[in-house]
Design a protein around this motif. Structure first.
Motif, PDB file in Angstrom:
ATOM      1  N   ILE A 113      39.393  44.161  30.913  1.00  0.00           N
ATOM      2  CA  ILE A 113      40.755  43.726  31.243  1.00  0.00           C
ATOM      3  C   ILE A 113      41.055  42.374  30.604  1.00  0.00           C
ATOM      4  CG2 ILE A 113      42.223  42.963  33.158  1.00  0.00           C
ATOM      5  CD1 ILE A 113      40.975  45.141  34.856  1.00  0.00           C
ATOM      6  N   GLY A 114      40.060  41.454  30.648  1.00  0.00           N
ATOM      7  CA  GLY A 114      40.286  40.126  30.057  1.00  0.00           C
ATOM      8  C   GLY A 114      40.584  40.198  28.582  1.00  0.00           C
ATOM      9  N   ASN A 115      39.811  41.007  27.858  1.00  0.00           N
ATOM     10  CA  ASN A 115      40.038  41.105  26.411  1.00  0.00           C
ATOM     11  C   ASN A 115      41.341  41.831  26.080  1.00  0.00           C
ATOM     12  OD1 ASN A 115      37.639  39.970  24.787  1.00  0.00           O
ATOM     13  ND2 ASN A 115      36.625  41.113  26.406  1.00  0.00           N
TER      14      ASN A 115
ATOM     15  N   GLN B 202      46.920  41.424  24.268  1.00  0.00           N
ATOM     16  CA  GLN B 202      48.347  41.633  24.509  1.00  0.00           C
ATOM     17  C   GLN B 202      49.111  40.311  24.448  1.00  0.00           C
ATOM     18  OE1 GLN B 202      49.587  43.147  28.430  1.00  0.00           O
ATOM     19  NE2 GLN B 202      50.483  44.885  27.335  1.00  0.00           N
ATOM     20  N   ASP B 203      48.491  39.233  24.993  1.00  0.00           N
ATOM     21  CA  ASP B 203      49.146  37.920  24.964  1.00  0.00           C
ATOM     22  C   ASP B 203      49.268  37.373  23.546  1.00  0.00           C
ATOM     23  OD1 ASP B 203      49.431  37.994  27.672  1.00  0.00           O
ATOM     24  OD2 ASP B 203      47.661  36.758  28.105  1.00  0.00           O
ATOM     25  N   HIS B 204      48.232  37.616  22.748  1.00  0.00           N
ATOM     26  CA  HIS B 204      48.251  37.075  21.383  1.00  0.00           C
ATOM     27  C   HIS B 204      49.087  37.926  20.420  1.00  0.00           C
ATOM     28  CE1 HIS B 204      44.830  34.752  22.942  1.00  0.00           C
ATOM     29  NE2 HIS B 204      45.047  33.921  21.935  1.00  0.00           N
ATOM     30  N   ARG B 205      49.374  39.171  20.772  1.00  0.00           N
ATOM     31  CA  ARG B 205      50.213  40.042  19.914  1.00  0.00           C
ATOM     32  C   ARG B 205      51.341  40.630  20.755  1.00  0.00           C
ATOM     33  NH1 ARG B 205      46.780  41.699  15.643  1.00  0.00           N
ATOM     34  NH2 ARG B 205      48.578  42.797  14.759  1.00  0.00           N
ATOM     35  N   PRO B 206      52.169  39.764  21.381  1.00  0.00           N
ATOM     36  CA  PRO B 206      53.187  40.285  22.311  1.00  0.00           C
ATOM     37  C   PRO B 206      54.256  41.137  21.638  1.00  0.00           C
ATOM     38  CG  PRO B 206      53.549  37.960  21.866  1.00  0.00           C
ATOM     39  CD  PRO B 206      52.255  38.300  21.226  1.00  0.00           C
ATOM     40  N   ASP B 207      54.506  40.890  20.399  1.00  0.00           N
ATOM     41  CA  ASP B 207      55.597  41.609  19.722  1.00  0.00           C
ATOM     42  C   ASP B 207      55.097  42.740  18.833  1.00  0.00           C
ATOM     43  OD1 ASP B 207      57.416  39.810  20.872  1.00  0.00           O
ATOM     44  OD2 ASP B 207      57.086  38.367  19.241  1.00  0.00           O
TER      45      ASP B 207
ATOM     46  N   VAL C  61      47.180  49.215  23.886  1.00  0.00           N
ATOM     47  CA  VAL C  61      46.654  48.279  24.886  1.00  0.00           C
ATOM     48  C   VAL C  61      47.174  48.608  26.274  1.00  0.00           C
ATOM     49  CG1 VAL C  61      46.662  45.875  25.664  1.00  0.00           C
ATOM     50  CG2 VAL C  61      46.249  46.421  23.253  1.00  0.00           C
ATOM     51  N   GLU C  62      48.460  48.913  26.388  1.00  0.00           N
ATOM     52  CA  GLU C  62      49.060  49.107  27.717  1.00  0.00           C
ATOM     53  C   GLU C  62      48.417  50.274  28.480  1.00  0.00           C
ATOM     54  OE1 GLU C  62      51.010  48.199  30.974  1.00  0.00           O
ATOM     55  OE2 GLU C  62      50.993  47.011  29.126  1.00  0.00           O
ATOM     56  N   PRO C  63      48.261  51.475  27.888  1.00  0.00           N
ATOM     57  CA  PRO C  63      47.585  52.541  28.648  1.00  0.00           C
ATOM     58  C   PRO C  63      46.126  52.210  28.968  1.00  0.00           C
ATOM     59  CG  PRO C  63      47.984  53.233  26.380  1.00  0.00           C
ATOM     60  CD  PRO C  63      48.760  51.973  26.590  1.00  0.00           C
ATOM     61  N   ALA C  64      45.464  51.455  28.078  1.00  0.00           N
ATOM     62  CA  ALA C  64      44.087  51.055  28.370  1.00  0.00           C
ATOM     63  C   ALA C  64      44.041  50.116  29.568  1.00  0.00           C
ATOM     64  CB  ALA C  64      43.461  50.380  27.151  1.00  0.00           C
ATOM     65  N   LEU C  65      44.998  49.181  29.648  1.00  0.00           N
ATOM     66  CA  LEU C  65      45.070  48.281  30.801  1.00  0.00           C
ATOM     67  C   LEU C  65      45.360  49.050  32.084  1.00  0.00           C
ATOM     68  CD1 LEU C  65      46.910  45.069  29.564  1.00  0.00           C
ATOM     69  CD2 LEU C  65      44.680  45.198  30.659  1.00  0.00           C
ATOM     70  N   GLN C  66      46.260  50.016  32.020  1.00  0.00           N
ATOM     71  CA  GLN C  66      46.574  50.825  33.204  1.00  0.00           C
ATOM     72  C   GLN C  66      45.333  51.592  33.675  1.00  0.00           C
ATOM     73  OE1 GLN C  66      49.909  53.286  32.214  1.00  0.00           O
ATOM     74  NE2 GLN C  66      51.369  51.586  32.112  1.00  0.00           N
ATOM     75  N   SER C  67      44.578  52.149  32.730  1.00  0.00           N
ATOM     76  CA  SER C  67      43.362  52.874  33.107  1.00  0.00           C
ATOM     77  C   SER C  67      42.340  51.929  33.730  1.00  0.00           C
ATOM     78  CB  SER C  67      42.757  53.557  31.880  1.00  0.00           C
ATOM     79  OG  SER C  67      43.650  54.532  31.358  1.00  0.00           O
ATOM     80  N   ALA C  68      42.231  50.722  33.177  1.00  0.00           N
ATOM     81  CA  ALA C  68      41.293  49.752  33.747  1.00  0.00           C
ATOM     82  C   ALA C  68      41.700  49.372  35.160  1.00  0.00           C
ATOM     83  CB  ALA C  68      41.229  48.508  32.862  1.00  0.00           C
ATOM     84  N   ARG C  69      43.013  49.230  35.399  1.00  0.00           N
ATOM     85  CA  ARG C  69      43.482  48.912  36.755  1.00  0.00           C
ATOM     86  C   ARG C  69      43.159  50.054  37.711  1.00  0.00           C
ATOM     87  NH1 ARG C  69      48.230  47.124  33.737  1.00  0.00           N
ATOM     88  NH2 ARG C  69      48.259  44.831  33.644  1.00  0.00           N
ATOM     89  N   ARG C  70      43.317  51.297  37.236  1.00  0.00           N
ATOM     90  CA  ARG C  70      42.942  52.427  38.088  1.00  0.00           C
ATOM     91  C   ARG C  70      41.437  52.420  38.375  1.00  0.00           C
ATOM     92  NH1 ARG C  70      46.938  55.340  35.042  1.00  0.00           N
ATOM     93  NH2 ARG C  70      45.340  56.138  33.621  1.00  0.00           N
ATOM     94  N   GLY C  71      40.664  51.968  37.382  1.00  0.00           N
ATOM     95  CA  GLY C  71      39.228  51.840  37.619  1.00  0.00           C
ATOM     96  C   GLY C  71      38.917  50.842  38.720  1.00  0.00           C
TER      97      GLY C  71
END
Length: 673
Positions: A331-333, A338-343, A351-361
């Protein structure tokens, strides 16, 4: 009135009396029979041994009072007037009532006493030594040795008893009628005691079986005698006991266990076969002594299940710590990318679906910890409708296509203060029970609505008021009244032996009561089952923390000492601290951290993991730092959600659970003490 033939013309009576009395003396349970005048009619040697009575007390016609007075004089009933103690127990015997109770002997043995009145006054009492049952798991080997020793003693007792009974029969030849009455009384005793008794001859034909033995195999009373063993017990049981029967007929005493199906349930029994050997050494047959051990087996299975659950809990706790560390890195990476490549839409698309999956984890780990009891209950305001809707999707994957699922959530805009993970577990348990009740398919319906409980509160054992009512109904096989009455008992299950622990409904019931609610179950055979769960209503959470979350974060600037043994986790947390404006120095264990605290006075905040190698965990480090630098702020982080603290530490230190986002870290640092 017909006259009774002389004993010489009734040769079968002494022989049958011999057999019954011999069988009685072989029992490892004591027996006494007193008539209406409280005179001793029958007993066995085990009775004298269990209660430490001298042999001269036991004789036909001995008064009940002599045994009571002997006990009183040796202090069995404690201090007090002996005559009063004797009279009190005589009065109870004259007005005898059925009873079952335990009695602690001065020698530490525990006896189970079961008393039953006889049809023509008088009573029979059974004395069972249940001390070994208290320690059955620890004393199994010792009990086997004792059993072998008792069998050897009983074989000798059998020979002595036969000789004694022959002398008694010769002395009682003048009273054939009394002998007949004694036989009838002994038969009544054998049919009353909770032991399956039988005698099989060398041709594997039953020559005697008490009522309990006939009932056990589903035969009418007297329907066993004269039939082959195979015919009585059936091929399924016979295949299990055949070798033991052959050993007994060869003269070897043997003990074994077997199982059988009865009334749709698997039952278990333990039997001991004691051969009858003639003076010439020929095996004439064997005695059968059996008792039901089904409940004992179920308790042993329940214990094994509990041990498995404990092992799962320990394993889950350790895995959760490692997974939370992994998710912290992931999640940190991802968040940093995402913060360094916001646009960058191309990056965010992945990145977004990977973050969502990590949150579900993260949520999955929390549920595993809750299931294994490694995470405490976390009551919170739960929107019942959305929770059920989400659960219905999960349940759909666990049920066969032959079962349809429907929901009624039109009135489910209701909230309850409960642990959502526990509520989901309870509802999932109800759904899986419904699945098992519909092997050929059916319908599962889940609904929720607010209710006002007044007189209905009694059914749920809750106070009057407003509740959220959740209904889980199926049209499966249903339950009869006896099963329904025990449905929520721990370890009770109607599933095939070994397939159910009997803990699901009991745990759901405990969760409901702990949450201030209750459970009611309605069911009838062939008409399905409806489980009703009520939970106290609460207002929707206004979530004041969300408003605080919108406030701008205070930028860093203070020097932070980061203590973390996992280099990957340390790198992620360090980058989050740097992004928040905090300068960071690092240590990988408590000893290094203490050296830095003593040498670098500019350190303002210590952020430390709790579980670390090196002999010093995070709580111990925090305690030492607080003693040496009371002005320094402390924040603990952990892959566990319920780390046990040092008993000498206060519980006011904030703990931030891994994994966490940068904003959560920032707010935790602002609250650090």
């Amino acid at each position: 009135m017909p006259t009774i033939p002389p004993l010489a013309e009734q040769p079968e009576l002494p022989q049958r009396f011999d057999m019954l009395q011999a069988g009685l003396d072989l029992l490892d349970q004591g027996i006494t029979v007193f008539d209406a005048d409280l005179k001793l009619v029958a007993w066995n040697q085990t009775f004298l041994r269990l209660l430490d009575f001298p042999a001269h007390l036991a004789r036909v016609g001995a008064p009940f009072e002599s045994f009571i007075r002997f006990n009183a004089e040796r202090g069995e009933y404690g201090p007090g007037d002996i005559d009063s103690q004797v009279e009190e127990r005589l009065a109870a015997a004259r007005d005898f009532a059925p009873h079952i109770r335990e009695r602690q002997r001065p020698n530490g043995r525990v006896l189970l006493l079961r008393g039953e009145p006889l049809p023509h006054k008088g009573f029979v009492t059974l004395y069972s030594d249940i001390t070994e049952q208290r320690y059955i798991e620890h004393l199994t080997e010792h009990q086997n040795t004792q059993l072998e020793e008792r069998v050897r003693r009983r074989t000798a007792q059998l020979e002595n008893a036969n000789a004694n009974l022959r002398r008694v029969s010769e002395e009682n030849a003048r009273n054939a009628a009394a002998l007949k009455r004694s036989e009838e009384r002994l038969r009544l005793i054998n049919d009353t005691i909770p032991i399956l008794l039988g005698y099989v001859d060398k041709d594997e034909v039953y020559r005697y079986a008490n009522k309990g033995y006939s009932d056990w195999y589903g035969h009418p009373e007297g329907g066993v005698t004269g039939r082959d063993v195979l015919d009585v017990i059936g091929p399924q049981v016979y295949s299990q006991v055949r070798d033991s029967v052959e050993k007994a007929l060869s003269g070897e005493q043997v003990t074994y266990e077997y199982q059988m199906e009865r009334d749709g349930q698997t039952v278990f029994a333990r039997s001991t076969l004691v051969p009858e050997i003639s003076p010439e050494g020929e095996t004439l047959g064997f005695f059968v002594f059996s008792h039901d051990i089904t409940e004992q087996k179920r308790m042993q299975a329940a214990l094994v299940q509990a041990q498995k659950m404990e092992a799962i809990g320990q394993l889950t706790g350790g895995l959760a710590h490692d997974f939370n560390n992994l998710l912290t890195v992931i999640i940190g990476n991802l968040a940093a990318l995402q913060d360094h490549r916001p646009d960058d839409a191309g990056v965010n698309e992945f990145v977004e679906p990977a973050l969502q999956s990590a949150r579900r984890g993260v949520q999955l780990i929390k549920r595993l910890l809750t299931f294994s009891r490694q995470q405490p209950l976390e009551p919170q305001t739960v929107a019942v409708g959305p929770l059920i809707a989400g659960l219905a999707k999960l349940v759909r994957r666990s049920l066969p296509e032959s079962i349809t699922i429907s929901t009624d959530l039109d009135h489910a805009d209701i909230h309850a203060l409960v642990d959502p993970g526990q509520l989901e577990s309870a509802l999932l348990n109800f759904a899986l029970n419904a699945r098992d009740a519909m092997p050929e398919g059916g319908r599962l319906h889940i609904a929720a609505r607010p209710v006002e409980l007044d007189t209905d509160a009694v059914a749920f054992d809750v106070a009057l008021g407003r509740y959220a009512l959740i209904e889980v109904a199926d049209n499966g096989c249903g339950m009869d009244a006896a099963t329904l009455a025990r449905a929520c008992e721990p370890f009770f299950t109607t599933k095939r032996f070994g397939l159910g622990s009997g803990l699901g409904l009991a745990m759901a019931y405990g969760f409901a009561k702990q949450s201030g609610g209750g459970i009611a179950i309605h069911s009838q055979p062939g008409q399905g089952t409806t489980v009703l769960l009520v939970l106290p209503l609460t207002q929707a959470d206004l979530r004041p923390d969300d408003a605080a979350a919108d406030l701008p974060l205070v930028s860093g600037g203070e020097l932070v000492l980061l203590v973390e043994d996992d280099p990957n986790v340390r790198r992620v947390v360090r980058q989050q601290l740097i992004d928040l404006g905090y300068p960071v120095i690092e240590a990988e264990n408590g000893a290094q951290a203490l050296e830095m605290v003593e040498q670098i006075s500019d350190i303002a905040i210590v952020v430390s993991d709790i579980i670390m190698p090196g002999g010093m965990n995070g709580r111990q480090l925090a305690a030492t730092v607080r003693q040496r630098r009371p002005d320094m702020r402390l924040l603990l982080i952990s892959g566990y959600s319920d780390e046990a603290g040092d008993p000498d530490m206060s519980d006011d230190l904030p703990v931030l659970a891994k994994p966490f986002f940068r904003e959560e870290l920032a707010r935790a640092l602002q609250k650090a003490k």
